[in-house]
Design a protein around this motif. Structure first.
Motif, PDB file in Angstrom:
ATOM      1  N   GLU A 197       0.805  -1.223   0.000  1.00 23.26           N
ATOM      2  CA  GLU A 197       0.000   0.000   0.000  1.00 23.26           C
ATOM      3  C   GLU A 197       0.841   1.276   0.000  1.00 23.26           C
TER       4      GLU A 197
ATOM      5  N   ALA B 269       0.559   4.025  -3.002  1.00 23.52           N
ATOM      6  CA  ALA B 269       0.245   5.431  -2.752  1.00 23.52           C
ATOM      7  C   ALA B 269       1.309   6.344  -3.367  1.00 23.52           C
ATOM      8  N   GLN B 270       2.568   5.936  -3.280  1.00 25.28           N
ATOM      9  CA  GLN B 270       3.635   6.756  -3.858  1.00 25.28           C
ATOM     10  C   GLN B 270       3.540   6.783  -5.379  1.00 25.28           C
TER      11      GLN B 270
ATOM     12  N   ALA C 180       0.828   6.545  -7.123  1.00 27.20           N
ATOM     13  CA  ALA C 180      -0.282   7.452  -7.441  1.00 27.20           C
ATOM     14  C   ALA C 180       0.168   8.904  -7.332  1.00 27.20           C
TER      15      ALA C 180
END
Length: 216
Positions: free
Chosen positions: A52, A56-57, A59
């Protein structure tokens, strides 16, 4: 406590089992792989890998590329090796197929390294009971050759029994659990890291036409 354990301590039996197990592993595997297997012990307390934070990075990097251009990603600080590898290829103009192939190769290489370490600990789990039996046979031979000396029989019998005990303990309480834990962590990490491929490939596919437009 030490006095209670004293009857179960025998340096000769320990030398036969531990030394024999180490010798078998050294003969079977390279020193580089043995060093990796020992180094893998530091990951045992870790929780299973969670992708996760990397997702997230990715994105966030995608938003940066959309706003400032893909070349802005070259200045980003990326700790994860796979994400850094994929972003570096995207910045260099690699297409989605090339990014996917590179990430798949990196993931497979990591799996091989992890499973290689687990294989060494599995080999130790297999060898320890065998050398425990060898120690038992050595102790029995010493006992039978010292039948005329009652004082030597006890020491020889201790080697015979404790060698079997040490082999079973090393195999079932040390080596086999370590191998099983390493395999579990490797499978979990491989599954989680497979999730990184799709967003990185999508980012590469999105940026390729934009790079061509800028180049034109």
């Amino acid at each position: 406590m030490i006095d209670a354990l004293a009857p179960f301590l025998d340096p000769i039996a320990a030398a036969i089992v531990v030394g024999g197990t180490l010798a078998a592993c050294v003969l079977r595997f390279s020193l580089v792989n043995l060093a990796r297997a020992v180094g893998a012990l530091r990951v045992l307390p870790r929780a299973e890998h969670d992708a996760e934070p990397q997702l997230a990075q990715i994105a966030a990097l995608g938003r940066i590329a959309r706003k400032h251009g893909v070349m802005a990603l070259d200045r980003s600080v990326i700790d994860d090796f796979d994400v850094a590898l994929g972003i570096a290829q995207i910045v260099d103009g690699a297409g989605p197929d090339e990014v996917a192939a590179t990430l798949a190769h990196a993931r497979e290489a990591r799996i091989e390294r992890h499973l290689g370490a687990a294989e060494i600990w599995s080999a130790a789990a297999e060898a320890a009971p065998a050398f425990g039996m060898i120690g038992t046979l050595i102790g029995l031979v010493r006992m039978f050759t010292a039948m005329q000396d009652p004082a030597a029989i006890g020491g020889a019998m201790a080697v015979a029994l404790l060698a079997t005990l040490y082999g079973a303990l090393i195999a079932n309480l040390v080596a086999a659990p370590i191998a099983g834990r390493l395999r579990r962590l490797a499978r979990a990490e491989a599954f989680e890291r497979a999730r990184l491929e799709a967003p990185l490939v999508a980012l590469a596919a999105r940026e390729m036409p934009r790079r061509r437009e800028i180049a034109a």
